[in-house]
Design a protein around this motif. Structure first.
Motif, PDB file in Angstrom:
ATOM      1  N   LYS A 135       5.896  17.777  -3.001  1.00 38.93           N
ATOM      2  CA  LYS A 135       7.373  17.668  -2.762  1.00 38.93           C
ATOM      3  C   LYS A 135       7.610  17.333  -1.164  1.00 38.93           C
ATOM      4  O   LYS A 135       8.573  16.646  -1.032  1.00 38.93           O
ATOM      5  N   GLU A 136       6.805  17.790  -0.426  1.00 41.48           N
ATOM      6  CA  GLU A 136       7.003  17.617   1.003  1.00 41.48           C
ATOM      7  C   GLU A 136       6.480  16.499   1.593  1.00 41.48           C
ATOM      8  O   GLU A 136       6.949  16.212   2.745  1.00 41.48           O
ATOM      9  N   LYS A 137       5.981  15.751   0.889  1.00 43.80           N
ATOM     10  CA  LYS A 137       5.015  14.596   1.624  1.00 43.80           C
ATOM     11  C   LYS A 137       6.005  13.652   2.167  1.00 43.80           C
ATOM     12  O   LYS A 137       7.103  13.384   1.600  1.00 43.80           O
ATOM     13  N   THR A 138       5.646  13.042   3.333  1.00 43.11           N
ATOM     14  CA  THR A 138       6.234  11.928   3.983  1.00 43.11           C
ATOM     15  C   THR A 138       5.651  10.568   3.185  1.00 43.11           C
ATOM     16  O   THR A 138       6.299  10.500   2.204  1.00 43.11           O
ATOM     17  N   ALA A 139       4.955   9.832   3.804  1.00 45.08           N
ATOM     18  CA  ALA A 139       4.465   8.577   3.507  1.00 45.08           C
ATOM     19  C   ALA A 139       3.019   8.667   2.890  1.00 45.08           C
ATOM     20  O   ALA A 139       2.326   7.651   2.641  1.00 45.08           O
ATOM     21  N   ALA A 140       2.622   9.791   2.777  1.00 38.74           N
ATOM     22  CA  ALA A 140       1.144  10.145   2.285  1.00 38.74           C
ATOM     23  C   ALA A 140       0.854   9.400   0.851  1.00 38.74           C
ATOM     24  O   ALA A 140       2.117   9.769   0.147  1.00 38.74           O
ATOM     25  N   SER A 141      -0.045   8.838   0.270  1.00 42.64           N
ATOM     26  CA  SER A 141      -0.268   8.656  -1.007  1.00 42.64           C
ATOM     27  C   SER A 141      -0.688   9.662  -1.761  1.00 42.64           C
ATOM     28  O   SER A 141      -1.217  10.959  -1.147  1.00 42.64           O
ATOM     29  N   THR A 142      -0.704   9.715  -3.198  1.00 43.51           N
ATOM     30  CA  THR A 142      -0.896  10.900  -3.953  1.00 43.51           C
ATOM     31  C   THR A 142      -2.709  11.207  -3.674  1.00 43.51           C
ATOM     32  O   THR A 142      -2.794  12.266  -3.810  1.00 43.51           O
ATOM     33  N   GLN A 143      -3.472  10.088  -3.424  1.00 47.20           N
ATOM     34  CA  GLN A 143      -4.900  10.538  -3.355  1.00 47.20           C
ATOM     35  C   GLN A 143      -4.991  11.434  -1.881  1.00 47.20           C
ATOM     36  O   GLN A 143      -5.760  12.288  -2.006  1.00 47.20           O
ATOM     37  N   ILE A 144      -4.350  11.013  -0.963  1.00 46.66           N
ATOM     38  CA  ILE A 144      -4.188  11.801   0.348  1.00 46.66           C
ATOM     39  C   ILE A 144      -3.634  13.252   0.038  1.00 46.66           C
ATOM     40  O   ILE A 144      -4.225  14.225   0.679  1.00 46.66           O
ATOM     41  N   VAL A 145      -2.755  13.205  -0.688  1.00 45.40           N
ATOM     42  CA  VAL A 145      -2.124  14.760  -1.099  1.00 45.40           C
ATOM     43  C   VAL A 145      -3.228  15.633  -2.013  1.00 45.40           C
ATOM     44  O   VAL A 145      -3.277  16.728  -1.602  1.00 45.40           O
ATOM     45  N   GLU A 146      -3.757  14.958  -2.759  1.00 43.43           N
ATOM     46  CA  GLU A 146      -4.809  15.408  -3.486  1.00 43.43           C
ATOM     47  C   GLU A 146      -5.928  15.980  -2.673  1.00 43.43           C
ATOM     48  O   GLU A 146      -6.427  17.286  -2.727  1.00 43.43           O
ATOM     49  N   THR A 147      -6.506  15.310  -1.794  1.00 41.80           N
ATOM     50  CA  THR A 147      -7.746  15.438  -0.869  1.00 41.80           C
ATOM     51  C   THR A 147      -7.105  16.597   0.246  1.00 41.80           C
ATOM     52  O   THR A 147      -7.921  17.350   0.426  1.00 41.80           O
ATOM     53  N   THR A 148      -5.811  16.407   0.689  1.00 33.79           N
ATOM     54  CA  THR A 148      -5.344  17.483   1.602  1.00 33.79           C
ATOM     55  C   THR A 148      -5.484  18.851   0.779  1.00 33.79           C
ATOM     56  O   THR A 148      -5.956  19.726   1.384  1.00 33.79           O
TER      57      THR A 148
END
Length: 192
Positions: A135-148
């Motif tokens: 919900k809060e992500k800026t320009a991050a990809s879904t993969q980066i969100v998952e990894t984070t």
């Protein structure tokens, strides 16, 4: 065929089994001695009903721990969700507190169930972080969100787990503050 978890009858049956398990746990003070038959008999359902809802005792215990952990997080987090660094601190504190309290009630015979419980809690933590970051992500990809979400959830959980196992542990507040600092730095590239 899997049961429909949204069906009120399914919810009621599962609640009966969870309540039965808690009653037996209160009496026996250990998990290892509680059988599927014990749970089914106390819940006044047959074993076939139990197995229609859960593959085995381990699946039941994982569901029980996830439910217990979810309730703790819902109770402790403002509005039941992550929204800022204050709620992240509340989340981290909740994880440390939950693991500390859970460890107090584990008997040596229950130790084979610990990895199961740990995975169940970490999954819940991951899902909570993932949903927040998505919900809060800026320009991050879904993969980066998952990894984070994966790295931060394991970082929080692993720190809390190690702290709960250490007999000479630091004060919880000091550990929470340090974990918050590291977690916030890890989340910053995703949420800006």
């Amino acid at each position: 065929m899997p049961v429909n978890l949204n069906d009120p009858r399914v919810k009621r049956t599962r609640q009966l089994m969870m309540q039965a398990f808690l009653e037996i746990l209160e009496e026996r003070k250990n998990i290892y001695s509680i059988s599927v038959q014990d749970i089914a008999a106390r819940a006044t359902v047959n074993r076939a009903t139990f197995y229609a809802h859960f593959e085995d005792k381990y699946a039941f215990l994982e569901s029980w721990m996830r439910d217990k952990f979810q309730k703790k997080l819902e109770k402790e987090l403002p509005n039941g969700a992550l929204s800022d660094m204050l709620s992240l601190k509340a989340l981290i504190t909740s994880v440390f507190d939950f693991l500390s309290r859970t460890r107090q009630y584990m008997t040596p015979g229950d130790s084979p169930f610990e990895p199961l419980f740990e995975v169940a809690m970490q999954k819940e933590l991951y899902l909570l972080l993932y949903n927040w970051l998505e919900k809060e992500k800026t320009a991050a990809s879904t993969q980066i969100v998952e990894t984070t979400a994966l790295v931060v959830s394991w970082g929080i959980f692993g720190s809390a787990l190690q702290w709960s196992r250490s007999p000479q542990r630091r004060l919880m507040d000091a550990m929470v503050q340090d974990v918050l600092f590291v977690a916030a730095a890890s989340l910053a590239p995703v949420i800006g």
